[in-house]
Structures are given as structure tokens and as C-alpha cells.
Design an enzyme around this catalytic site. Structure first.
Site, PDB file in Angstrom:
ATOM      1  NE  ARG A  81     -16.751  -6.371  10.544  1.00  0.00           N
ATOM      2  CZ  ARG A  81     -15.923  -7.294  10.110  1.00  0.00           C
ATOM      3  NH1 ARG A  81     -14.981  -8.144  10.371  1.00  0.00           N
ATOM      4  NH2 ARG A  81     -16.712  -7.862   9.021  1.00  0.00           N
ATOM      5  CE  LYS A 134       0.731   0.810   7.065  1.00  0.00           C
ATOM      6  NZ  LYS A 134      -0.654   0.229   5.647  1.00  0.00           N
ATOM      7  CD  GLU A 174      -4.151   2.477   4.489  1.00  0.00           C
ATOM      8  OE1 GLU A 174      -4.902   2.056   4.399  1.00  0.00           O
ATOM      9  OE2 GLU A 174      -2.691   2.961   5.234  1.00  0.00           O
ATOM     10  CG  HIS A 226      11.844   6.907 -17.209  1.00  0.00           C
ATOM     11  ND1 HIS A 226      12.331   7.246 -18.456  1.00  0.00           N
ATOM     12  CD2 HIS A 226      13.176   6.747 -16.402  1.00  0.00           C
ATOM     13  CE1 HIS A 226      13.299   6.462 -18.799  1.00  0.00           C
ATOM     14  NE2 HIS A 226      13.869   5.942 -17.487  1.00  0.00           N
TER      15      HIS A 226
END
Length: 615
Positions: free
Chosen positions: A27, A491, A494, A510
Site C-alpha cells: 500500500r 502494465k 507500471e 494519424h
């Protein structure tokens, strides 16, 4: 994002605090720290920059151990102030109050200036230190710790999950929650707090989920909870179904690797009791689901990150298969742009944790804009803010996901959205029984198809070597595969820190084609669908610019290999629903093995946290 753990016990608390921090490190891991009240009621604190192991080494190097029966600890993901020892939690005010904090205090500058005028000094750059000073100041006019906290938090704007101890009240922890999740664990030898159940699984399976605005006084043999208005309340006790082994690595090198290979079982668990032999169980979405889905005139999805990519796939499915209009938007943008919401909109939130701050706030905003909408959250967390705010909840049953880069949460979200698409389609008489059975048969095949895709790991591992010196990569797909290409690019960036972008293959001319040369690897996804012919033309355009290419294909797509192009058959006979899920697998494996080659921290990539619970 950050992790909190604390407790009041009969035993020394330090070992439990360290164990909890290790379980919560996913976390946040810029810094960590712990503090205990020693036997003479003084604070004993240790803090370190970096991972929890650095804190453990710090404690081992000390001449005198940190011992005590009450303490709090924190693993941090920096918001205010750089990662440093001075900015690490816990923070102390006047040797009377210490606390740990998840969230952001938005008016901290005003509070800080006021506190400087009152004579308080600051040792950090954080917004958290103003909380400690505010509580210390409130203690001068209050005769209990909890009343001091209740008074202090009235001055805060923003979000917080707080664990607070005081040298003047050495028998208790105060827990307070607004916008940042916090739980209480009930144990045999004490009571505890944490931001996540996993931190406390070694001491309890019984938890109280604090609700928005709750403040709790936690003693060794008593828990007292007040709501935002200061009214005494009872909150239910829930029994956690998590097992300690579920958060261990087992025979795998990383949690991401483990979670990639857990996907067949996670998909089985998501489908279990949600489907019969040939149909979807409508009540799996809630007892009001049938009425809500029949009345829905359009769908609005909001999500962030990986969940947004899942929602983008669902937009294709809902409009193509169920024939219902669907919009999707990034939650952090949606909540601020004053959107219009029509009556009878089905408002869907997607979040692995159910606590993603922007998604939670977007849902609150939507309910204010128009109370004639219905809400559904798809999440992996039964006890979360989104589940409490939503009319309907669908749990993905992915199990704990520790790796920051989401894998099984993503594929189980797709499975859940496929079931939703089928359900809405049949309730609106768009999908007949034969079509529904075909969809169900495809979903039942998914675990086996994922296993087949996982068999490509050896070949993908060899391909990953090509990325050793790569700085950028381009992912291409058409239709739903554009969303999967976006997920593949996410992924890769990251966990390997390679710049990666995803484009619809038809957009090459484009702009993106200007980037293509021999140093830019291109990864394409080639299912056997109605756009295959156009995709093959796009591949020729790329190849003519000399790029290295990797093409993941359905065996029936028969993409012709060329120089510097690897074509990897993933599986065969995929449908509109199964194809996006299966083609996700090789992209996960590729990003994982590239990260290993790059030598990055796979499970805990820099600057990222698992659950983004602040803006």
C-alpha cells in the site's frame, strides 16, 4: 494507499506492528515507522526511508529494544513532503500525542500558520503534523482523548484515516475515519486497528468496519464507537474469509506472477453460483437487479486505471451485444465536469478495492446530480465504501491481490461485466436463450483457455529479452482489443518503467506511425474477427517502417510472419467475450518478464500504491 496498523494488547506489540507493516507494504513503501508507549508512558519511535526491511534493520541495530503494549505503525506513500525520515509517520506533538494518518488535509497550510502563531514547531513537510498539533491543543480544553479528537477534527478539510495514541492516556488508541478506510480487529489478547484486514490475520478474523465519520475509542477489553454527530453507535462484527496462506508467495517468485497464474481459479470463483447450465442468475447482482436492469435506459461507467480499461471493453459489449447505450469516463474527470445524468441511468463503478477515492467521489456526485438513477459497483471488496454507497453490488471473488499491477482483478472484472452484459441483454429481450447459452458456454471455457494461454510463458520469456535496452513501445489493437492494448501498455509502463502507448491500429496514419523505427517494438493483438483484414493491413504499414514486431494471434487468424516479426498463437476459436480476456494473459506475462530483465521491483513499482485512496 498508505498502510496503518496498531493495537492495545497484553503482550509486546512491536513484532505485530512489523508483521502488519510487511503485509501492508504493497500500500505504500517510500518510508515506514512505528511508535510504542513504553512502560514509563513515554514514546519510543523508529522510522526509516524505503522498504519495511530498512525499518527492521534499524530496530535490530539498536542497543535497546522498543517494547510496549500499545503502539501504532505506518508504511507511507508520499503525498506532502518527499520520502525522508522526518516526513515518515508516526508524528509526535509535544510528547503528548502521536499518530499515523492516511489521506490528505486540504487546509493544512491555514492550520499550520495558526499553529505557528500558537507556538507549535514543525519537524516535517507533511500535512499530518497539523493533526497531531490540533489534537494536542484540543487536549488543553478537553478531559478525554476521544473528546479532544472530536474537537480537533472539526477544523479539518479533506480525508483521513487516523490511529492516535497519547502518553497522557496510556490505555487506548483512538481511530477516526473520513474518506480513508479503517477497521478494528477484535482479538483474544487485545484489540487492534488497521487499514486492511490482511495486516491482522495472525491475531484475529473478527473485524468491525468503521463507517464514514466514525471515531472509536479502543481499549484492551472495550471498544466504543461514535458517529460523525458524536452519537454512540454499534457497528456489526464481520468474520473475514481471508486466510493467511492467501497472502503468501508459495512457490512463486513474486505476487504478480502468483496472481497471473491464479486467474483460472479466480474466474471459476467469480462464475460460481452466478451461472446455471445455460443462463445467468440475475439475482447474483442483488434482489432489485431485475427491476433496475429492465428500467435502465443507458449505462454510465466510471473507473480509474486498470478498471477503466475493463470498463472500456464493457462499453463495446453493452452496445454491441446488449444494445444499450454506454458511456465511460475516468472518475477523476467525471466528478469535476458537472456532467448530465438522464433518469434511469445505470451508474456503474469499477474498483478492485472499492475505496478508490475518485471513484467513490464520482458516485457521490452522481447521486447528488440525479437521484433517479440506480447504482451498481463491481469490486473485489465486500466491505468497502462503494458497496455501502451502491444499490447493487457484484463481487469479483478474485481473492487478495497484493501486486500493485492488477492482473486477476482485471480479468475477473471482465468476467463480471460479461455476466452483466448478458443479463441486461436477456432482460431487454435482445439476447435469446440460444445466444445466452452460447455466452455461458464461452465463459465456462475461460479457465481452460487461460491455462492454455499461460503455456506460452516460455516463448514470451524469450521475447522479453528484446526489451532489455528498449525505452518505448507501441501497442496496437482494434475494437475491444484497443482496450486490451491499453491494459498491456499500462502494465509494461507500471512495472518496467518503459514508456508505452496504445493506439487503435487504424489511427497509425494519424500520428503514431511517425514514431516507428527499428528501435520501437510494436506489440499487436490479432483475434479472428471482422476487423482482422484491416489489422493485417495495419501490420504491413508497421513492418514497412522496419519495426520489430510481436503479434499475439488466434490460431485461425493466420498472420503471416515476416522478418523481425514473431507471431505467437495464443489460443483458437475465441468469441467476442472470451477474446479480450484471453489476450490479456500474454500481455501480463510479457510485462512481468520484461520487468525481471530490467531489474525493477515487480510487486512494488516506484511511486505507485495499490489502492489510491486520496486524490
Amino acid at each position: 494507499m498508505c498502510g496503518i496498523v496498531g493495537g492495545v494488547t497484553n503482550n509486546d506489540i512491536t513484532a505485530l506492528l512489523l508483521e502488519g507493516l510487511n503485509r501492508l507494504e504493497y500500500r505504500g513503501y517510500d518510508s515506514s515507522g512505528l511508535i510504542v508507549l513504553s512502560k514509563n508512558n513515554t514514546f519510543d519511535r523508529a522510522r526509516s526511508v524505503g522498504k519495511v526491511k530498512n525499518l527492521e534493520d534499524n530496530l535490530k541495530a539498536r542497543d535497546q529494544k522498543i517494547l510496549g503494549n500499545i503502539g501504532i505503525a505506518h508504511t507511507r506513500w508520499a503525498t506532502h513532503g518527499e520520502p525522508s525520515i522526518s516526513n515518515a509517520h508516526p508524528h509526535i506533538s509535544m510528547n503528548s500525542v502521536s499518530l499515523v494518518h492516511n489521506g490528505i488535509i486540504e487546509n493544512y497550510i491555514d492550520l499550520k500558520n495558526d499553529q505557528l502563531n500558537k507556538g507549535y514547531s514543525f519537524t516535517s513537510e507533511t500535512d499530518t503534523e497539523v493533526i497531531a498539533h490540533a489534537i494536542d491543543f484540543a487536549m488543553k480544553s478537553c478531559n478525554t482523548l476521544i473528546s479532544s479528537v472530536q474537537l480537533a477534527i472539526k477544523s479539518f478539510s479533506g480525508s483521513y484515516g487516523l490511529g492516535i495514541i497519547s502518553s497522557k492516556y496510556p490505555d487506548q488508541i483512538i481511530a477516526a475515519r473520513k474518506g480513508s478506510p479503517l477497521i478494528i480487529g477484535i482479538g483474544k489478547n487485545g484489540n487492534y486497528i488497521a487499514s486492511d484486514q490482511m495486516a491482522l490475520l495472525s491475531v484475529t478474523k473478527e473485524f468491525i468496519i468503521l463507517e464514514e465519520g466514525d471515531i472509536a475509542e479502543i481499549k484492551i477489553n472495550k471498544i466504543t464507537i461514535y458517529d460523525l454527530d458524536g452519537i454512540l453507535v454499534n457497528r456489526p462484527i464481520t468474520i473475514s474469509k481471508l486466510k493467511e496462506g492467501q497472502v503468501d508467495l508459495g512457490n512463486y517468485d513474486h505476487f504478480m506472477q502468483k496472481e497471473i497464474f491464479e486467474q483460472p481459479q479466480a474466474i471459476r470463483d467469480t462464475l460460481e453460483s452466478r451461472i446455471t447450465k445455460d443462463s445467468v442468475v440475475i439475482s447474483a447482482f442483488g434482489h432489485k437487479a431485475e427491476t433496475i436492469f429492465k428500467e435502465a435506459k443507458q449505462v454510465q461507467i466510471v473507473a480509474c486505471g486498470t478498471s477503466f480499461n475493463a470498463g472500456l471493453v464493457a462499453k463495446y459489449w453493452l452496445e454491441d451485444i446488449a444494445k444499450i447505450s454506454c458511456n465511460i469516463e475516468v472518475a477523476s474527470e467525471y466528478r469535476y465536469r458537472h456532467p448530465m445524468l438522464l433518469d434511469h441511468t445505470l451508474f456503474i463503478t469499477l474498483s478492485q478495492s472499492g475505496e478508490t477515492a475518485d471513484t467513490v467521489e464520482a458516485l457521490k456526485t452522481a447521486k447528488i446530480i440525479n437521484n433517479n438513477i440506480s447504482t451498481l459497483c463491481i469490486t473485489n471488496s465486500a466491505e468497502s465504501s462503494l458497496t455501502r454507497l451502491s444499490d447493487l453490488t457484484f463481487l469479483t471473488h478474485a481473492g487478495p491481490e497484493i501486486g500493485v499491477a492488477s492482473t486477476k482483478a482485471f480479468t475477473t472484472q471482465l468476467v463480471s461485466l460479461a455476466l452483466l452484459t448478458c443479463t441486461i441483454g436477456k432482460l431487454k429481450n435482445i439476447i435469446n436463450k440460444k445466444q445466452e447459452k452460447k455466452i455461458i458456454d464461452g465463459l465456462k471455457r475461460l479457465p481452460g483457455l487461460v491455462n492454455e494461454a499461460l503455456l506460452q510463458e516460455v516463448q514470451i520469456k524469450d521475447l522479453a529479452i528484446r526489451f532489455k535496452d528498449t525505452n518505448s513501445a507501441l501497442f496496437l489493437g482494434r475494437g475491444t482489443m484497443h482496450a486490451i492494448a491499453m491494459e498491456g501498455a499500462l502494465k509494461l509502463k507500471e512495472i518496467s518503467y518503459i514508456h508505452a502507448e496504445a493506439y487503435p491500429a487504424g489511427e497509425l496514419k494519424h500520428g503514431p506511425i511517425a514514431l516507428i523505427d527499428r528501435d520501437m517494438p510494436v506489440i499487436a493483438i490479432a483475434p479472428n474477427d471482422e476487423l482482422l483484414g484491416k489489422l493485417k493491413s495495419n501490420l504491413q504499414e508497421v513492418k514497412s517502417r522496419g519495426s520489430q514486431m510481436i503479434v499475439f494471434e488466434d490460431t485461425n487468424s493466420k498472420v503471416e510472419a515476416m522478418d523481425a516479426m514473431e507471431v505467437i498463437p495464443v489460443t483458437s476459436n475465441l468469441g467476442r467475450i472470451t477474446a479480450p480476456i484471453i489476450f490479456t494473459i500474454p500481455l501480463q506475462l510479457l510485462s512481468y518478464h520484461v520487468a525481471l530483465i530490467k531489474g525493477t521491483d515487480v510487486d512494488k513499482p516506484r511511486n505507485l500504491a495499490k489502492s489510491v485512496t486520496v486524490e
